[in-house]
Motif scaffolding. Structure first.
Motif, PDB file in Angstrom:
ATOM      1  N   TYR A   1       0.820  -1.208   0.000  1.00 25.39           N
ATOM      2  CA  TYR A   1       0.000   0.000   0.000  1.00 25.39           C
ATOM      3  C   TYR A   1       0.858   1.264   0.000  1.00 25.39           C
ATOM      4  O   TYR A   1       0.575   2.227  -0.713  1.00 25.39           O
ATOM      5  CB  TYR A   1      -0.943   0.005   1.204  1.00 25.39           C
ATOM      6  CG  TYR A   1      -1.714   1.305   1.330  1.00 25.39           C
ATOM      7  CD1 TYR A   1      -2.775   1.587   0.473  1.00 25.39           C
ATOM      8  CD2 TYR A   1      -1.362   2.256   2.285  1.00 25.39           C
ATOM      9  CE1 TYR A   1      -3.468   2.794   0.562  1.00 25.39           C
ATOM     10  CE2 TYR A   1      -2.052   3.455   2.382  1.00 25.39           C
ATOM     11  CZ  TYR A   1      -3.093   3.724   1.521  1.00 25.39           C
ATOM     12  OH  TYR A   1      -3.770   4.910   1.603  1.00 25.39           O
ATOM     13  N   GLU A   2       1.921   1.279   0.799  1.00 26.21           N
ATOM     14  CA  GLU A   2       2.772   2.466   0.851  1.00 26.21           C
ATOM     15  C   GLU A   2       3.502   2.690  -0.472  1.00 26.21           C
ATOM     16  O   GLU A   2       3.806   3.822  -0.832  1.00 26.21           O
ATOM     17  CB  GLU A   2       3.773   2.362   2.005  1.00 26.21           C
ATOM     18  CG  GLU A   2       3.100   2.439   3.361  1.00 26.21           C
ATOM     19  CD  GLU A   2       4.020   2.928   4.453  1.00 26.21           C
ATOM     20  OE1 GLU A   2       5.024   3.586   4.141  1.00 26.21           O
ATOM     21  OE2 GLU A   2       3.721   2.669   5.627  1.00 26.21           O
ATOM     22  N   MET A   3       3.739   1.628  -1.207  1.00 29.00           N
ATOM     23  CA  MET A   3       4.362   1.774  -2.516  1.00 29.00           C
ATOM     24  C   MET A   3       3.358   2.204  -3.583  1.00 29.00           C
ATOM     25  O   MET A   3       3.728   2.883  -4.543  1.00 29.00           O
ATOM     26  CB  MET A   3       5.024   0.463  -2.934  1.00 29.00           C
ATOM     27  CG  MET A   3       6.329   0.170  -2.214  1.00 29.00           C
ATOM     28  SD  MET A   3       7.150  -1.301  -2.861  1.00 29.00           S
ATOM     29  CE  MET A   3       7.399  -0.859  -4.581  1.00 29.00           C
ATOM     30  N   LEU A   4       2.083   1.816  -3.406  1.00 31.64           N
ATOM     31  CA  LEU A   4       1.099   2.010  -4.473  1.00 31.64           C
ATOM     32  C   LEU A   4       0.047   3.072  -4.175  1.00 31.64           C
ATOM     33  O   LEU A   4      -0.495   3.682  -5.094  1.00 31.64           O
ATOM     34  CB  LEU A   4       0.388   0.676  -4.761  1.00 31.64           C
ATOM     35  CG  LEU A   4       1.289  -0.485  -5.177  1.00 31.64           C
ATOM     36  CD1 LEU A   4       0.490  -1.780  -5.231  1.00 31.64           C
ATOM     37  CD2 LEU A   4       1.945  -0.211  -6.521  1.00 31.64           C
ATOM     38  N   GLY A   5      -0.297   3.265  -2.895  1.00 28.86           N
ATOM     39  CA  GLY A   5      -1.352   4.210  -2.550  1.00 28.86           C
ATOM     40  C   GLY A   5      -2.731   3.715  -2.911  1.00 28.86           C
ATOM     41  O   GLY A   5      -3.695   4.488  -2.928  1.00 28.86           O
TER      42      GLY A   5
ATOM     43  N   ALA B   1      -6.772  -1.641  -3.410  1.00 28.78           N
ATOM     44  CA  ALA B   1      -7.170  -2.657  -4.387  1.00 28.78           C
ATOM     45  C   ALA B   1      -5.943  -3.237  -5.088  1.00 28.78           C
ATOM     46  O   ALA B   1      -5.816  -4.459  -5.253  1.00 28.78           O
ATOM     47  CB  ALA B   1      -8.138  -2.055  -5.406  1.00 28.78           C
ATOM     48  N   ASP B   2      -5.024  -2.364  -5.495  1.00 33.96           N
ATOM     49  CA  ASP B   2      -3.811  -2.851  -6.153  1.00 33.96           C
ATOM     50  C   ASP B   2      -2.905  -3.579  -5.165  1.00 33.96           C
ATOM     51  O   ASP B   2      -2.223  -4.538  -5.542  1.00 33.96           O
ATOM     52  CB  ASP B   2      -3.074  -1.679  -6.797  1.00 33.96           C
ATOM     53  CG  ASP B   2      -3.759  -1.196  -8.061  1.00 33.96           C
ATOM     54  OD1 ASP B   2      -3.607  -1.831  -9.107  1.00 33.96           O
ATOM     55  OD2 ASP B   2      -4.481  -0.182  -7.994  1.00 33.96           O
ATOM     56  N   ALA B   3      -2.884  -3.134  -3.919  1.00 36.19           N
ATOM     57  CA  ALA B   3      -2.092  -3.826  -2.903  1.00 36.19           C
ATOM     58  C   ALA B   3      -2.609  -5.242  -2.692  1.00 36.19           C
ATOM     59  O   ALA B   3      -1.823  -6.188  -2.537  1.00 36.19           O
ATOM     60  CB  ALA B   3      -2.117  -3.056  -1.587  1.00 36.19           C
ATOM     61  N   GLU B   4      -3.925  -5.423  -2.701  1.00 33.74           N
ATOM     62  CA  GLU B   4      -4.497  -6.764  -2.561  1.00 33.74           C
ATOM     63  C   GLU B   4      -4.111  -7.641  -3.745  1.00 33.74           C
ATOM     64  O   GLU B   4      -3.812  -8.833  -3.583  1.00 33.74           O
ATOM     65  CB  GLU B   4      -6.020  -6.681  -2.450  1.00 33.74           C
ATOM     66  CG  GLU B   4      -6.532  -6.083  -1.145  1.00 33.74           C
ATOM     67  CD  GLU B   4      -6.337  -7.000   0.062  1.00 33.74           C
ATOM     68  OE1 GLU B   4      -5.797  -8.118  -0.110  1.00 33.74           O
ATOM     69  OE2 GLU B   4      -6.712  -6.589   1.167  1.00 33.74           O
ATOM     70  N   ASP B   5      -4.100  -7.063  -4.946  1.00 38.57           N
ATOM     71  CA  ASP B   5      -3.682  -7.827  -6.122  1.00 38.57           C
ATOM     72  C   ASP B   5      -2.224  -8.247  -5.998  1.00 38.57           C
ATOM     73  O   ASP B   5      -1.851  -9.370  -6.372  1.00 38.57           O
ATOM     74  CB  ASP B   5      -3.875  -6.995  -7.391  1.00 38.57           C
ATOM     75  CG  ASP B   5      -5.337  -6.855  -7.781  1.00 38.57           C
ATOM     76  OD1 ASP B   5      -6.174  -7.623  -7.254  1.00 38.57           O
ATOM     77  OD2 ASP B   5      -5.645  -5.964  -8.589  1.00 38.57           O
ATOM     78  N   VAL B   6      -1.392  -7.345  -5.476  1.00 42.69           N
ATOM     79  CA  VAL B   6       0.016  -7.671  -5.275  1.00 42.69           C
ATOM     80  C   VAL B   6       0.159  -8.814  -4.275  1.00 42.69           C
ATOM     81  O   VAL B   6       0.972  -9.730  -4.467  1.00 42.69           O
ATOM     82  CB  VAL B   6       0.794  -6.423  -4.794  1.00 42.69           C
ATOM     83  CG1 VAL B   6       2.149  -6.806  -4.188  1.00 42.69           C
ATOM     84  CG2 VAL B   6       1.000  -5.464  -5.954  1.00 42.69           C
TER      85      VAL B   6
END
Length: 302
Positions: free
Chosen positions: A29-33, A36-41
């Motif tokens: 999350y800290e890398m992406l903000g 939803a994308d953090a969950e995909d990662v």
């Protein structure tokens, strides 16, 4: 797909992933903000983790962070292309956080809306290095393995990123009591709609950023200066024919206001505060970014 392996499974890979899941989510999350994308990662990390021979892994936590970082870097480059086509200003996805996040000064600052916006100005590799080094205190050798650089190069990137962030981050940490006092004053001002009282709460150089994502109406550019921000807020409140309710909340470890129209969440207004005045206002109206604003998301640096 949610990267939440069944806790009924007892194999070591699952146990380790579940034990570090909150940490991995926080890194992503800290890398992406973007939650939803953090969950995909995390889903991608899990799919790679279950194929690893654990007998060959000395530090499983570090190995998981390395996989997560690499997947987040790939996702960040894709996101940067999406942001170029984004309508209006892009703000990080606000997360409703538990009280313990706000009490952890280091964690709260690292996920604050103000700092997350500063991180947006870094390159993907600079952001990864900064997050791993400055937030999670990861060693240079580990970071080098995660970002596929030499330790010497990583040190140089870390120094450059730190200097860039330090020049733009908030100058001091605000106590929870001071934040609550300013938040309460600002909330009263919004409820009364008095322009002069609003000016008393806003710092002269306050900046307001609105994110509607092309779905909800929002200013397409940042609004600079107390008078312009006050006019915008008073005008926006005056245009609403539906009942407006403003309630305090805590997102990304910091004070914020949840704005409801007709009983429905319209947006999250996050605040930056310095010297008992509001220096930054970040209003997220894009409904696609409000899915984590009413249910707590666990975050951790460990």
């Amino acid at each position: 797909m949610d990267a939440r392996p069944s806790t009924d499974e007892t194999d070591p890979a699952t146990e380790t992933f579940v034990a570090h899941r909150n940490l991995l989510f926080t890194v992503a999350y800290e890398m992406l903000g973007s939650a939803a994308d953090a969950e995909d990662v995390l889903q991608e990390t899990w799919l790679r983790w279950v194929k690893v021979d654990l007998a060959q892994v000395r530090d499983q936590r570090a190995y998981l962070v390395r996989i997560t970082t690499r997947q987040a870097l790939n996702r960040l480059r894709t996101m940067n292309r999406r942001k170029e086509a984004y309508v209006g200003q892009w703000l990080p996805e606000p997360l409703l956080t538990a009280p313990d996040v706000a009490e952890d000064v280091e964690l709260a600052e690292s996920v604050s809306m103000a700092l997350m916006l500063v991180l947006e100005t870094l390159s993907p590799t600079e952001r990864a290095v900064f997050v791993l080094r400055e937030v999670f205190d990861t060693g240079y050798d580990e970071i080098a393995a995660a970002v596929d650089k030499t330790p010497t190069t990583v040190r140089q990137i870390a120094h450059r990123a730190r200097r860039h962030v330090d020049a733009r981050r908030p100058r001091r940490v605000v106590s929870p009591d001071e934040s609550r006092a300013v938040l309460e004053s600002f909330q009263r001002v919004l409820e009364t709609g008095d322009p002069q009282t609003l000016l008393d709460v806003l710092a002269p150089d306050v900046v307001m950023v609105n994110d509607g994502g092309g779905i909800k109406q929002a200013a397409l550019r940042p609004i600079n200066g107390a008078e312009k921000v006050a006019r915008f807020l008073v005008g926006a409140l005056g245009k609403n024919t539906s009942p407006v309710a403003v309630a305090p909340t805590v997102v990304n470890g910091s004070t914020a206001l949840a704005v409801h129209l007709d009983g429905e969440l319209d947006g999250i207004l996050a605040l930056s505060i310095e010297n008992a005045r509001v220096t930054g206002l970040y209003y997220v109206r894009n409904p696609e970014k409000l899915t984590r604003a009413e249910t707590e998301t666990p975050l951790t640096l460990r």
